[in-house]
Design a protein around this motif. Structure first.
Motif, PDB file in Angstrom:
ATOM      1  N   GLU A 171      49.914  65.988  35.050  1.00 39.39           N
ATOM      2  CA  GLU A 171      48.541  66.276  34.425  1.00 39.39           C
ATOM      3  C   GLU A 171      47.794  64.892  33.863  1.00 39.39           C
ATOM      4  OE1 GLU A 171      47.891  69.380  32.521  1.00 39.39           O
ATOM      5  OE2 GLU A 171      48.901  70.859  33.226  1.00 39.39           O
ATOM      6  N   GLU A 172      46.806  64.973  33.606  1.00 38.94           N
ATOM      7  CA  GLU A 172      46.162  63.873  33.067  1.00 38.94           C
ATOM      8  C   GLU A 172      45.973  62.981  34.308  1.00 38.94           C
ATOM      9  OE1 GLU A 172      44.499  63.805  31.077  1.00 38.94           O
ATOM     10  OE2 GLU A 172      44.281  65.944  30.450  1.00 38.94           O
ATOM     11  N   ALA A 173      45.761  62.872  35.687  1.00 38.45           N
ATOM     12  CA  ALA A 173      45.719  62.849  36.545  1.00 38.45           C
ATOM     13  C   ALA A 173      45.165  61.310  36.758  1.00 38.45           C
ATOM     14  CB  ALA A 173      45.764  62.833  38.059  1.00 38.45           C
ATOM     15  N   GLN A 174      44.059  61.107  36.263  1.00 35.63           N
ATOM     16  CA  GLN A 174      43.914  59.739  36.153  1.00 35.63           C
ATOM     17  C   GLN A 174      44.119  58.311  35.533  1.00 35.63           C
ATOM     18  OE1 GLN A 174      42.797  62.122  33.541  1.00 35.63           O
ATOM     19  NE2 GLN A 174      42.949  61.188  32.076  1.00 35.63           N
ATOM     20  N   ARG A 175      45.650  59.091  34.878  1.00 36.07           N
ATOM     21  CA  ARG A 175      46.319  57.327  34.629  1.00 36.07           C
ATOM     22  C   ARG A 175      46.850  56.619  35.779  1.00 36.07           C
ATOM     23  NH1 ARG A 175      50.534  60.408  30.616  1.00 36.07           N
ATOM     24  NH2 ARG A 175      50.786  61.905  32.088  1.00 36.07           N
ATOM     25  N   VAL A 176      47.614  58.078  36.234  1.00 37.60           N
ATOM     26  CA  VAL A 176      48.407  57.668  37.564  1.00 37.60           C
ATOM     27  C   VAL A 176      47.363  57.186  38.842  1.00 37.60           C
ATOM     28  CG1 VAL A 176      50.194  57.742  36.793  1.00 37.60           C
ATOM     29  CG2 VAL A 176      49.070  59.767  38.006  1.00 37.60           C
ATOM     30  N   LEU A 177      45.935  57.861  39.146  1.00 33.12           N
ATOM     31  CA  LEU A 177      45.297  57.078  40.257  1.00 33.12           C
ATOM     32  C   LEU A 177      44.034  56.645  39.990  1.00 33.12           C
ATOM     33  CD1 LEU A 177      45.296  61.142  41.354  1.00 33.12           C
ATOM     34  CD2 LEU A 177      45.989  59.255  42.223  1.00 33.12           C
ATOM     35  N   LYS A 178      44.536  55.822  38.901  1.00 35.85           N
ATOM     36  CA  LYS A 178      43.587  54.129  38.881  1.00 35.85           C
ATOM     37  C   LYS A 178      43.739  53.032  40.434  1.00 35.85           C
ATOM     38  CE  LYS A 178      44.081  53.822  34.533  1.00 35.85           C
ATOM     39  NZ  LYS A 178      44.051  53.514  33.473  1.00 35.85           N
ATOM     40  N   GLY A 179      44.891  52.877  40.207  1.00 36.78           N
ATOM     41  CA  GLY A 179      44.627  52.518  41.410  1.00 36.78           C
ATOM     42  C   GLY A 179      45.745  51.691  42.058  1.00 36.78           C
ATOM     43  N   GLU A 180      47.326  51.541  42.234  1.00 35.91           N
ATOM     44  CA  GLU A 180      47.908  51.653  43.188  1.00 35.91           C
ATOM     45  C   GLU A 180      48.902  52.342  42.311  1.00 35.91           C
ATOM     46  OE1 GLU A 180      48.027  50.236  46.621  1.00 35.91           O
ATOM     47  OE2 GLU A 180      45.678  50.772  46.247  1.00 35.91           O
ATOM     48  N   GLY A 181      50.327  52.842  43.024  1.00 41.60           N
ATOM     49  CA  GLY A 181      51.460  53.087  42.320  1.00 41.60           C
ATOM     50  C   GLY A 181      51.648  53.866  43.469  1.00 41.60           C
ATOM     51  N   ALA A 182      52.833  55.175  42.913  1.00 41.66           N
ATOM     52  CA  ALA A 182      53.905  56.534  43.633  1.00 41.66           C
ATOM     53  C   ALA A 182      53.188  57.055  43.898  1.00 41.66           C
ATOM     54  CB  ALA A 182      54.524  56.680  43.431  1.00 41.66           C
ATOM     55  N   PHE A 183      51.437  57.383  43.541  1.00 41.69           N
ATOM     56  CA  PHE A 183      50.965  58.184  43.523  1.00 41.69           C
ATOM     57  C   PHE A 183      49.685  58.615  44.302  1.00 41.69           C
ATOM     58  CE2 PHE A 183      52.833  59.710  40.037  1.00 41.69           C
ATOM     59  CZ  PHE A 183      53.119  60.769  39.551  1.00 41.69           C
TER      60      PHE A 183
END
Lengths: 521, 326
Positions: free
Chosen positions: A397-409
């Motif tokens: 949910e609120e995926a923009q939090r984890v799809l802004k840059g690098e990371g697991a998602f």
């Protein structure tokens, strides 16, 4: 879309069935005239019968306009007369309205059936072809691609058509985006999606639920626990007590990596270097050590190469993590491996993170997502083992939090397809998602977006041309969706099942109930 | 152009306008076949209440010159009628488009023949030009169609022709006959003119009457008798209409107000306020547009080319240098 032969019946249409006739325009926009008294809605799918070429064209209504016989001046004058007579409180009438006035429907051509094959719109229907509403039989070509995860019925404008719409599970690793503003029905869509996955048992679905809305359901609506197959197909994890069977959500401090924490906190270069130094020096104990060791001592350990101020900042953050109710310092206490096991058995795993701080919720998601990807990556080397793994979908949910840059998602978005790991990003603000990551998403569920910037982002990333259906997106009502995915003949309009009604179809398929904390500890 | 050129034109306009302002007195109104003297004065205006129920037929026609070969023309015509009441259209009959050839050389014979076919008699007068012949034939066809329509109507119904009943020297006989038929059947035959060039002695009669009528009977229905004897009136059929029309009533009719009341029952449609809506409907149905005309021209040209004629041969006959100049 070729190869399959669809039967084509060009009917002689008249009366109620007939809507109007095509009057022209071009290969990207077809215009037809229809009577003043008939109602056509934006988003309706119509059929144009090209009797001359024995083809059936499918048209999507994208705009509606007024039409009148005679000059524009007539309309202006008539309106003026009406206004004057209104003011004078005088009665008046307008005769032959049906003949003087009409409406114009502007359509985007979706494709056509010729020689029994559905083709992209590379031709236009003959002039004055009859236009009617497409009915169930016309959509035979859609059934092939309906998919095994059904989510609703085909929608034509506001009308439901008796054709099941869904998604093929094979598309799961190619990621799914669900875009909707509040109240457009994304929770219902997710519940229906989960119910469908529970029904077929072929795919793993991880739902991280920060609002606690999926298990119990909302006000007057049912939750996943009410699904007749919940006992066998649903596994629930929660840090707090729930009304039904569930497992306690615990994560071991030893399974948290430096990469994980970088997903939830921002660090300076110096701090990041220090984190990696800790991980290098202490391995999986790095977080516990960071918490339990004094800064000065750590400075000594690293021979004064890292400043005590840096450790002070890192320690404060590490303590926040360790002190969380979901983190356990016992290495053997971890739910993640069992979650992974359930997912690989084709179950729906609901992780209720409501009541947790945002960083805790993100941490849970990041750790589980990373573990799923790592597991599948390792399994990939073993063809037989990998072949037995079901596709797994991770919902955020609120995926923009984890799809802004690098990371697991972001990593899953880029690499997941190869390893049968898909991401289901739910967001109200797709414009905040990094464009390159959004382009990795092959399936879009669009449930209504008010913001033009969000719509533009979706338009540029969708795997179907949805540039012509902006008005339809703007006018979507709660529970209505547009679905795009590669291979779909066009952006498919759908009416999502109402979850409470949908789960009734699973009655009689109940299996033995889930045991609390079964396989845990 | 210098100021003098405009000045001469404006002088005339100024004279007409000044004359219209305060005119009251005798004028002579001229028709094609004679005229009459009238005294324009405020006292002759009468108001009427209007009606709310009526049934009748509206007849109209249209003509269009498809090709002009200078010594001959190819023309098209279409006529039709609608039967309606105050609530809406009841039925329609729209004739097929007729295409005729009229030549300068055989003009009189052509007209006589056509007239004879339709009327079984000799025309009282014969038009001089091809365009006049075409218009006269259309007028004839309209009145023939009116006869047909009258057979389907009942007593008290109104027969509305587009155009005047008075003053058309080529149609006087058939109009007279139709007036007789109408009276025999108890029908009210009227001719309603969208435009009338009644104009005399530098005084636009229609404009004068309209202006006076609206000032005397503001926001009311009124009528003005141009000729009581010939039953030629100017009437405003809706209290809030911006327009008034010349209405010729069958000279054998007595109850002028009763007929105007019936016509007014057709004239309250906001689309054509103050004009009988069945006439507006039939006008739209029969009109031959320039697009229709161009289509006919194209068909004829294609037929010529298919028959082995060249474009040059075609243009030798039909090319108009005005078209080239644009």
């Amino acid at each position: 879309m070729s190869g399959k032969i669809y039967s084509l019946t060009i009917m002689s249409i008249s009366g109620d069935k007939m809507l109007g006739r095509i009057i022209g325009k071009n290969s990207t926009e077809i215009v037809f005239r229809y009577p003043y008294g008939k109602n056509v809605k934006i988003g309706e799918i119509l059929a144009a019968e090209d009797e001359e070429n024995n083809s059936l064209f499918f048209l999507r209504v994208i705009d509606l306009q007024y039409g009148q016989e005679g000059s524009e001046r007539w309309g202006l004058r008539a309106a003026g007369e009406m206004m004057m007579l209104d003011e004078m409180e005088q009665p008046y009438s307008m005769r032959e309205k049906e003949r003087r006035l009409f409406k114009i429907g502007v359509c985007a051509p979706l494709g056509y059936i010729h020689d029994g094959i559905f083709r992209k719109p590379k031709a236009i229907p003959s002039h004055f072809s009859k236009v009617r509403r497409a009915d169930g039989g016309d959509y035979e070509f859609l059934k092939k691609d309906a998919g095994d995860i059904e989510i609703g019925r085909l929608r034509s404008g506001e009308r439901e058509v008796d054709v099941v719409v869904g998604l093929a599970g094979k598309l799961i690793p190619y990621h799914i985006g669900i875009f909707a503003t509040t109240g457009m029905g994304k929770s219902n869509l997710m519940r229906v999606f989960a119910a469908s996955v529970m029904g077929n048992g072929k795919y793993g679905l991880l739902i991280i639920d920060p609002h606690g809305e999926y298990y119990e359901g909302g006000e007057g609506t049912k939750g996943l626990k009410h699904h007749p197959m919940a006992g066998s197909a649903l596994v629930v994890y929660s840090p707090h007590h729930l009304s039904g069977p569930h497992n306690t959500l615990k994560i071991s401090a030893y399974e948290i990596t430096v990469g994980d924490v970088q997903n939830i906190f921002s660090f300076t270069d110096a701090q990041r270097d220090a984190l990696y130094a800790m991980a290098s020096r202490f391995g999986k104990e790095w977080l516990v050590k960071l918490c339990e060791t004094e800064s000065d001592e750590l400075v000594n350990v690293f021979s004064d190469r890292i400043h005590s101020m840096t450790f002070n900042v890192l320690k404060r953050r590490a303590e926040r993590i360790i002190e969380s109710e979901i983190i356990h310092k016992d290495e053997s206490v971890a739910a993640t491996d069992t979650i992974l096991g359930h997912l690989n058995k084709g179950k729906v795993v609901l992780v209720d993170t409501s009541g947790l701080y945002e960083y805790e919720e993100l941490l849970v998601g990041v750790i589980i997502a990373r573990k799923i990807l790592t597991y599948n990556k390792n399994a990939y080397r073993n063809k037989e083992k990998f072949g037995k793994l079901p596709p797994v979908l991770i919902t955020m949910e609120e995926a923009q939090r984890v799809l802004k840059g690098e990371g697991a998602f972001a990593q899953i978005a880029r690499e997941g397809r190869k390893f049968k790991v898909g991401l289901c990003a739910i967001t109200q603000q797709p414009k905040l998602v990094k464009e390159e990551l959004l382009s990795q998403f092959n399936t879009f569920f669009i449930l209504g977006l008010a913001d033009e910037g969000d719509r533009n982002m979706i338009k540029s990333s969708a795997k179907q041309d949805i540039s012509k259906i902006e008005k339809e997106i703007q006018t979507l009502e709660a529970g209505e969706a547009l679905i795009t995915y590669p291979g779909a003949p066009f952006a498919i309009p759908a009416k999502i099942y109402w979850y409470d009604d949908y789960i009734k179809k699973f009655r009689g398929t109940e299996k033995e109930g889930m045991k609390v904390d079964d396989g845990f500890y | 152009m210098d100021e003098k050129t405009f000045g001469r034109a404006f002088c005339y306009i100024e004279e007409v306008m000044n004359r219209s302002r305060g005119f009251e007195g005798e004028v002579k109104v001229k028709f094609d076949n004679g005229g009459f003297d009238i005294r324009l004065c405020n006292d002759a205006f009468k108001k009427f209440g209007g009606g709310d129920r009526a049934k009748g037929v509206a007849i109209d026609g249209s003509s269009f010159k498809i090709l002009d070969g200078l010594s001959f023309i190819i023309s098209s015509r279409r006529v039709g009628y609608v039967v309606a009441d105050e609530k809406g259209v009841i039925r329609k009959k729209i004739g097929d488009m007729e295409i005729d050839t009229l030549s300068k050389q055989g003009l009189k014979d052509d007209f006589k023949e056509k007239y004879g076919d339709l009327m079984d008699s000799v025309p009282p007068k014969i038009p001089d030009s091809m365009d006049e012949v075409n218009d006269a034939i259309r007028g004839l066809e309209e009145h023939v169609m009116a006869r047909e329509a009258m057979e389907t109507l009942g007593e008290g119904d109104v027969v509305m022709m587009d155009g005047s009943l008075e003053g058309n020297k080529f149609l006087s006989e058939i109009i007279k006959e139709n007036c007789n038929i109408a009276v025999e059947r108890g029908l009210h035959l009227v001719g309603i003119c969208k435009r009338s060039d009644l104009y005399t002695n530098k005084l636009p009669v229609l404009a004068w009457v309209k202006k006076r009528g609206d000032s005397i009977f503001a926001k009311q229905r009124w009528y003005y008798p141009l000729s009581r004897e010939r039953r030629v009136y100017i009437a405003k059929l809706h209290p809030f209409s911006k327009f008034s029309f010349r209405i010729d009533i069958n000279p054998m009719e007595e109850d002028v107000e009763g007929i105007l009341n019936k016509i007014s029952a057709f004239s309250n449609d906001v689309s054509y306020m103050g004009y009988p809506y069945p006439l507006a409907e039939i006008h739209r149905d029969v009109v031959i547009t320039s697009e229709d005309g161009l289509y006919c021209r194209k068909v004829l040209r294609e037929m010529a080319l298919k028959s082995g004629f060249t474009i040059d041969e075609w243009e030798d006959i039909f090319f108009d240098y005005h078209e080239y100049l644009g």
